[in-house]
Scaffold this motif. Sequence first.
Motif, PDB file in Angstrom:
ATOM      1  N   ILE A  44     -22.532 -14.795  26.637  1.00 52.28           N
ATOM      2  CA  ILE A  44     -23.747 -14.188  26.068  1.00 52.28           C
ATOM      3  C   ILE A  44     -24.745 -15.250  25.586  1.00 52.28           C
ATOM      4  N   PRO A  45     -24.297 -16.236  24.786  1.00 49.92           N
ATOM      5  CA  PRO A  45     -25.265 -17.282  24.418  1.00 49.92           C
ATOM      6  C   PRO A  45     -25.780 -18.064  25.614  1.00 49.92           C
ATOM      7  N   GLU A  85     -16.696 -19.222  17.510  1.00 52.62           N
ATOM      8  CA  GLU A  85     -18.081 -19.137  17.038  1.00 52.62           C
ATOM      9  C   GLU A  85     -18.784 -20.474  17.223  1.00 52.62           C
ATOM     10  N   LEU A 114     -23.666  -6.104  29.537  1.00 52.46           N
ATOM     11  CA  LEU A 114     -22.942  -6.978  28.601  1.00 52.46           C
ATOM     12  C   LEU A 114     -23.696  -7.089  27.277  1.00 52.46           C
ATOM     13  N   MET A 115     -25.029  -7.211  27.371  1.00 48.16           N
ATOM     14  CA  MET A 115     -25.850  -7.310  26.162  1.00 48.16           C
ATOM     15  C   MET A 115     -25.747  -6.024  25.344  1.00 48.16           C
ATOM     16  N   ASN A 149     -21.781  -6.568  17.568  1.00 42.22           N
ATOM     17  CA  ASN A 149     -22.250  -7.364  16.438  1.00 42.22           C
ATOM     18  C   ASN A 149     -23.730  -7.707  16.606  1.00 42.22           C
ATOM     19  N   ASN A 188     -33.651 -19.153  16.701  1.00 36.04           N
ATOM     20  CA  ASN A 188     -32.560 -19.658  17.543  1.00 36.04           C
ATOM     21  C   ASN A 188     -33.114 -20.238  18.842  1.00 36.04           C
ATOM     22  N   THR A 193     -28.026 -15.428  18.087  1.00 34.99           N
ATOM     23  CA  THR A 193     -27.758 -16.088  19.362  1.00 34.99           C
ATOM     24  C   THR A 193     -29.048 -16.166  20.180  1.00 34.99           C
ATOM     25  N   GLY A 194     -30.143 -15.729  19.570  1.00 39.39           N
ATOM     26  CA  GLY A 194     -31.426 -15.854  20.260  1.00 39.39           C
ATOM     27  C   GLY A 194     -31.785 -14.660  21.110  1.00 39.39           C
ATOM     28  N   ILE A 246     -18.536 -12.975  15.496  1.00 41.40           N
ATOM     29  CA  ILE A 246     -18.374 -13.040  16.943  1.00 41.40           C
ATOM     30  C   ILE A 246     -18.456 -11.619  17.486  1.00 41.40           C
ATOM     31  N   CYS A 298     -22.121 -21.409  19.548  1.00 39.53           N
ATOM     32  CA  CYS A 298     -23.313 -22.133  19.098  1.00 39.53           C
ATOM     33  C   CYS A 298     -23.547 -23.373  19.962  1.00 39.53           C
ATOM     34  N   ARG A 335     -24.797 -11.259  15.048  1.00 47.06           N
ATOM     35  CA  ARG A 335     -24.521 -12.420  15.882  1.00 47.06           C
ATOM     36  C   ARG A 335     -25.495 -12.450  17.051  1.00 47.06           C
ATOM     37  N   GLN A 348     -25.145 -23.488  23.568  1.00 43.53           N
ATOM     38  CA  GLN A 348     -26.606 -23.397  23.677  1.00 43.53           C
ATOM     39  C   GLN A 348     -27.279 -24.749  23.491  1.00 43.53           C
ATOM     40  N   ARG A 366     -26.508 -21.086  14.044  1.00 46.01           N
ATOM     41  CA  ARG A 366     -25.890 -20.931  12.733  1.00 46.01           C
ATOM     42  C   ARG A 366     -24.449 -20.470  12.842  1.00 46.01           C
ATOM     43  N   VAL A 367     -23.592 -21.106  12.069  1.00 51.95           N
ATOM     44  CA  VAL A 367     -22.197 -20.676  11.953  1.00 51.95           C
ATOM     45  C   VAL A 367     -22.051 -20.013  10.590  1.00 51.95           C
ATOM     46  N   PHE A 368     -21.404 -18.850  10.563  1.00 55.04           N
ATOM     47  CA  PHE A 368     -21.343 -18.081   9.320  1.00 55.04           C
ATOM     48  C   PHE A 368     -20.083 -18.404   8.504  1.00 55.04           C
TER      49      PHE A 368
END
Lengths: 252, 404
Positions: free
Chosen positions: A101-102, A158, B232-233, B240, A76, B247-248, A89, A162, B243, A165, A82-84
């Motif tokens: 988060i991303p 979702e 948060l992490m 999840n 990543n 998400t890296g 989520i 993605c 995910r 990013q 990637r989308v599942f």
Amino acid sequence: MGILEVKGVGKRFGGLQALSEVNLSVKENTVHAIIGPNGAGKSTLLNCLVGKLIPDTGSVMFDGQSVLGRSPHEINQMGISRVFQTPEIFGDLTVMENVMIPCFAKRDGSFELNAISPTRKHGDIRDMAEQMLIDVNMQDKRNMQASSMSRGDKRRLEMAMCLVQKPRLLLLDEPTAGMARADTNNTIDLLKEINETRDITMAIIEHDMHVVFSLAQRITVLAQGTPLVEETPDNIKGHPKVREAYLGEAQV
Amino acid sequence: MLGLDKKDFTLLLIVSALVLLAPLLLNPFPEGSAMAQFNAGYPDLMQRFVIFGIFAIGFNILFGLTGYLSFGHAAFLGAGSYAGMWMLKLLSMNVIPAIIFSTLIAGAISFLIGWISLRRSGIYFSILTLAFAQMAFVLAASVLTPITGGETGLQPALSDPRILPEFLGGGSVTADGNIPKPSLFGIEMTASSEVAVGNWLWTLNWGYYLSGFMMLVAFYIAIRIFRSPFGLMLKAVKSNQQRMSYTGLNTRPYMLACFVISGMYAGLAGGLMAAMDPQVGAERMQWTASGEVVLMTILGGVGTLIGPVLGAGLIKYFENIFSKINKATLEVWFGVFPDWMTDLMVTIVYPFIGKGWHLTLGLMFMAVVIFLPGGLVEGGQKIAKLFSRKKEPETPGGEAKPAE
């Protein structure tokens, strides 16, 4: 040279040869669809691209670098999102947190011990996430718990996670599976717009031919673990080999 | 304020006030009255409230945020106690080096155990941590006797070196030939001043206030962690993991850091225990102690900030106060009824008090888990909601809302 080059990939599960001699070349800024009947090995191939599975043979190069042996988070960080099939989520968190988060992963890398500074003080992350929510038209849902949303909204979230990013390659695993026709058309429009405005290359696995032919610029047909043809949509439609794969050999 | 938003800062202020005023608040009944046995405002017990509060706050950082249920936290508590005790024996009776060293040692041990246990999640993780803690218990009780004192445990002795100078708490023997007591730059942890107002007697103890201060620091750090990107992490890990890695984000270092922080909280609690009451035995590492902190956290409210502290207080209160009630006390209480009824009531209630306080705790635990899965905090929120709903129609100009 494509941004993603798959060469001679094979994968065996016990007695089942799931993939053999798969070659695939995805050109930058195109939408490339991978289609094929059930059990053709589409999902196995996708899992080999994102580090969930390691192929037995062959090579997978992304932007000139091999992805084999790297874990999903490293891949990543190289620029593949990637989308599942069923949206993955963070169900317990709010929509806003889901998108933040991303953003953190993009800014700080795969691990950063930000244990003291409050999340709300990271203004750049907040702005990034806020803008993304506006782009996908979800800003009014930002404080909702993600798991309480409809399936369509989860899919959209979702996608936002993605896109925020700014990946170079977006992999989609049946993004319209189980959707009503109206939702499917919305998703097609969303994906088209993403491809055109954000310069994101997409590889998409899909059963729905309507989706495939509305989006893809190139199509690879996979059957029993090997690619049959790689062609433009127009040439695929009447291709005898494709008919054969989907409908079985014609009886004389 | 202090990097907290208004709500969290208010919470910190309230908790600070409670810690400061606990000797008064926990002694609501006048000395010598029939209810005085329910007073909990004596130093020993109050120290336990706040020390177990620290233990539970740390446990909740792991369990509440990531959902990883460790059944081995007693190992870190015990390791902290032993480490602290060695500081009291070798360096000085000053408690500062003891609690610093105990925190660091517990951190190092939790790093090792976490490194291995975190390869698995769910029930396998719990079993691994339990196995490690039981191994630590057996090691402490037998194999490592030179370090841990085996079954007799570890306590300060006249022959201990205590190499630091006298004003830092060093010295093997006091002027009158006794073992010195743990202190903070000359102030002994057992030192108290008693304040009598009317029939009430309040004991203000130095050891309690030091532990209370440490708990406030621990609580403050926990709030910062909960509100940080790191927190948060950790919530993302719970929600999840799949995910998260797509998400890296690398979940392993996040989990390990969280496990070590949580272990250090346990070590701090262990060190404080050694400093308040300088004797350590292996039983502090037993699995029942690991189970207790799980109960505290769930009882108070998993994943809430204040819940674990409430849970710790409640369990320690029950353990110390309920277990003290005996048959004679019951007979006095139910003495107002006719004799046959007194006997009946005493027979019914007796199994739930004294040594049977665990029964009461068990019932209470079941009730909380079934009716208030969010613990005491959820209970508090429900009550608060009830009150605010009642008040609503009284607001000026507001229309009465239809009942739902």
